[in-house]
Structure formats: structure tokens, C-alpha cells
Scaffold this motif. Structure first.
Motif, PDB file in Angstrom:
ATOM      1  N   ARG A 230       0.833  -1.206   0.000  1.00 22.27           N
ATOM      2  CA  ARG A 230       0.000   0.000   0.000  1.00 22.27           C
ATOM      3  C   ARG A 230       0.866   1.254   0.000  1.00 22.27           C
ATOM      4  N   SER A 231       2.021   1.184   0.640  1.00 23.70           N
ATOM      5  CA  SER A 231       2.935   2.325   0.617  1.00 23.70           C
ATOM      6  C   SER A 231       3.515   2.531  -0.774  1.00 23.70           C
ATOM      7  N   LEU A 232       3.835   1.421  -1.454  1.00 22.35           N
ATOM      8  CA  LEU A 232       4.406   1.497  -2.801  1.00 22.35           C
ATOM      9  C   LEU A 232       3.374   1.920  -3.839  1.00 22.35           C
ATOM     10  N   ALA A 233       2.125   1.498  -3.639  1.00 19.51           N
ATOM     11  CA  ALA A 233       1.087   1.733  -4.651  1.00 19.51           C
ATOM     12  C   ALA A 233      -0.251   2.028  -3.989  1.00 19.51           C
ATOM     13  N   PRO A 234      -0.382   3.191  -3.359  1.00 23.69           N
ATOM     14  CA  PRO A 234      -1.642   3.517  -2.692  1.00 23.69           C
ATOM     15  C   PRO A 234      -2.821   3.644  -3.641  1.00 23.69           C
ATOM     16  N   ASP A 235      -2.542   3.801  -4.941  1.00 27.38           N
ATOM     17  CA  ASP A 235      -3.604   3.961  -5.929  1.00 27.38           C
ATOM     18  C   ASP A 235      -4.171   2.635  -6.408  1.00 27.38           C
ATOM     19  N   LEU A 236      -3.461   1.534  -6.172  1.00 31.19           N
ATOM     20  CA  LEU A 236      -3.940   0.226  -6.616  1.00 31.19           C
ATOM     21  C   LEU A 236      -4.866  -0.392  -5.569  1.00 31.19           C
ATOM     22  N   ARG A 237      -5.805  -1.190  -6.057  1.00 34.44           N
ATOM     23  CA  ARG A 237      -6.793  -1.793  -5.154  1.00 34.44           C
ATOM     24  C   ARG A 237      -6.242  -3.104  -4.578  1.00 34.44           C
ATOM     25  N   ILE A 238      -5.367  -2.988  -3.607  1.00 35.92           N
ATOM     26  CA  ILE A 238      -4.793  -4.161  -2.960  1.00 35.92           C
ATOM     27  C   ILE A 238      -5.533  -4.379  -1.644  1.00 35.92           C
ATOM     28  N   ALA A 239      -6.066  -5.569  -1.465  1.00 31.54           N
ATOM     29  CA  ALA A 239      -6.917  -5.865  -0.314  1.00 31.54           C
ATOM     30  C   ALA A 239      -6.104  -6.481   0.821  1.00 31.54           C
ATOM     31  N   PRO A 240      -6.375  -6.101   2.062  1.00 33.89           N
ATOM     32  CA  PRO A 240      -5.750  -6.796   3.185  1.00 33.89           C
ATOM     33  C   PRO A 240      -6.309  -8.208   3.297  1.00 33.89           C
ATOM     34  N   VAL A 241      -5.491  -9.127   3.768  1.00 37.79           N
ATOM     35  CA  VAL A 241      -5.910 -10.514   3.959  1.00 37.79           C
ATOM     36  C   VAL A 241      -5.618 -10.921   5.391  1.00 37.79           C
ATOM     37  N   LEU A 242      -6.561 -11.606   6.007  1.00 38.30           N
ATOM     38  CA  LEU A 242      -6.388 -12.163   7.347  1.00 38.30           C
ATOM     39  C   LEU A 242      -5.875 -13.591   7.234  1.00 38.30           C
ATOM     40  N   GLN A 243      -4.898 -13.926   8.067  1.00 37.24           N
ATOM     41  CA  GLN A 243      -4.359 -15.272   8.092  1.00 37.24           C
ATOM     42  C   GLN A 243      -4.351 -15.801   9.526  1.00 37.24           C
TER      43      GLN A 243
END
Length: 264
Positions: A124-137
Motif C-alpha cells: 500500500r505504501s508502494l502503490a496507494p492507488d492500486l486496489r490491494i486488499a488486506p488478507v487475514l491469516q
């Protein structure tokens, strides 16, 4: 709820408006990419990476470059998974399952959780504009709660995220343990995506999910003769079979779930 068909056939994006779920590696190895007709989401391919190598071989910078190319050439995706760390026994300890060999990370569940959150923050720091979702593990409800708390302490309001992936539950989805994990995370007010959900899992907890994906159609097709008029050995790579399977799955769910699930 949005129900994605998982496939390794990247060209399907130009053939159907049905939501698709595809690994990023299947796009990045392609010389030519086609614009998508319908919605799609991108899997990072983490299970395969950790199975084969016991670690990630692509750096976050490389993954972001891959996601940008996909976005620009195929079109905006609903969301993309981060480079998360699954917590299944075989992924951690290594071993074999049928013909599949697992290298093993030989790390703790806690370390996998920490690395999953750290990777999301870096992406998210590298690409705040991309829709990257958090995942729970995790493995237990307490693990998933700890993972969610790590996100919150890092300033990520999971309740405001349009998608929160729920990892390492595909083999537990039809069990009481799996249902308890989904229920506990849904109780936090999260818009959950269930990775690799099948009919039994959807029947049990589908109403608690915002979306889910499945590649079970391909496994089913390998065990059956091809559709009438099809000349291939089986329909494990057949879009017509995949669409028929999807229709059957949706029709088999409780009536009160079907209208939401069938929405593209």
C-alpha cells in the motif's frame, strides 16, 4: 455477494462477463493481454509460491509492477490480493499431498501473520492507488483476531476496506471450525472474501461473505466425461463446463441466497 470463477485461462476475460479470479502470474507471463469484458480480481499466487519455494521469489516492487501492467492492459480489477503467507500445515512444515510437494517455510503461524500484515503495508505504501486488499491469516479464531488487531494497530481500518480476504480457510470451510472463524471475522463488520469456497462452505456461511471464488469446477470436470459434442478428453479447461457448473452451484444454494450470489 460476488461469486468469482477461478481459472488459469487468462483469455477468458474477453469471453465472459461472469466475475473471474486469476493469478497474477498468468498475466505476467503473457506477451499480449486482452481487455476484460466483466469484473475480475487478481490472486497473488501465494499458495503456489510458498508450496514450491517456501518463500516469496517476487519482491513487492516486482509485484506492484505486475499489477500495474494488468490494470493498464486488462482494465481496472475489483481488487488484488497481497503477497500473504498461508498458515496451512503443509505450507509451514512441508511434505507431500498426492503428487504435490511442499517445501515448507518452517516458520511459526505468528510469523506468517506478521509477514502478511507487513507485506500489505509495504504494498500500500508502494502503490496507494492500486486496489490491494488486506488478507487475514491464521489457524484459530485467536490467530485471526490477532491478525486483525495488527492491521488496526498499523492504522488500517478493516471495516472501511471494500474487501478483506480470509485466508487459510478453504480446507476448513465446511467444518464447524471454519464456520466459527468466518462468523467471528464477520462479527467485526468486515466485507469478507472467502478464498476457494465450495458448495458446502457457501451453504453454511455464504450469507456472511461479500464475495468468494472457486476453482472446484475444474476438479469436477476431470472426474467426468466431456460435455456432449466436446472433443477434448475432459472439460477441466472448458469455459462452457465452468459456466454450467457455476449455474448448478448457485441453483443448489438456499433460495434466499441465490439472488445476491448471482449478481455479476
Amino acid at each position: 455477494m460476488r461469486f468469482y470463477l477461478t481459472t488459469h485461462k487468462r483469455h477468458w476475460v474477453r469471453l465472459t462477463e461472469v466475475p473471474l479470479f486469476l493469478k497474477s502470474e498468468h498475466f505476467t507471463t503473457a506477451a499480449k493481454l486482452y481487455p476484460a469484458r466483466g469484473p475480475y480480481a487478481v490472486d497473488s499466487g501465494g499458495f503456489s509460491e510458498l508450496q514450491r519455494h517456501g518463500r516469496w521469489t517476487r519482491t513487492p516492487h516486482q509485484y506492484v509492477q505486475d499489477l500495474r501492467r494488468i490494470w493498464e492492459c486488462v482494465g481496472p480489477y475489483d481488487w488484488a490480493a497481497p503477497q500473504d503467507w498461508m498458515c496451512e500445515d503443509l505450507i509451514i512444515h512441508g511434505g507431500t499431498a498426492g503428487p504435490n510437494v511442499f517445501a515448507g517455510t518452517h516458520l511459526s503461524v505468528g510469523e506468517h501473520i506478521h509477514r502478511t500484515v507487513a507485506n500489505f503495508l509495504e504494498l500500500r505504501s508502494l502503490a496507494p492507488d492500486l486496489r490491494i486488499a488486506p488478507v487475514l491469516q491464521g489457524r484459530t479464531i485467536a490467530d485471526y483476531e490477532r491478525c486483525a488487531d495488527l492491521y488496526e494497530r498499523a492504522g488500517v481500518d478493516l471495516r472501511r476496506e471494500p474487501t478483506v480476504g480470509l485466508g487459510s480457510v478453504c480446507r476448513l470451510q465446511s467444518t464447524h471450525q471454519g464456520a466459527a472463524i468466518v462468523t467471528a471475522m464477520a462479527a467485526r463488520g468486515l466485507k469478507l472474501h472467502g478464498f476457494g469456497f465450495k458448495t458446502l462452505g457457501l451453504e453454511r456461511v455464504g450469507h456472511l461473505l461479500a464475495s468468494a471464488d472457486s476453482a472446484a469446477w475444474s476438479y469436477h470436470a476431470r472426474k467426468r466425461p466431456p460435455l456432449p459434442g466436446h472433443t477434448h478428453k475432459n472439460c477441466a479447461n472448458c469455459i462452457q463446463y465452468a459456466m454450467h457448473w457455476r449455474t448448478r452451484v448457485l441453483a443448489s444454494l438456499p433460495t434466499w441466497q441465490q439472488p445476491l450470489l448471482d449478481a455479476a
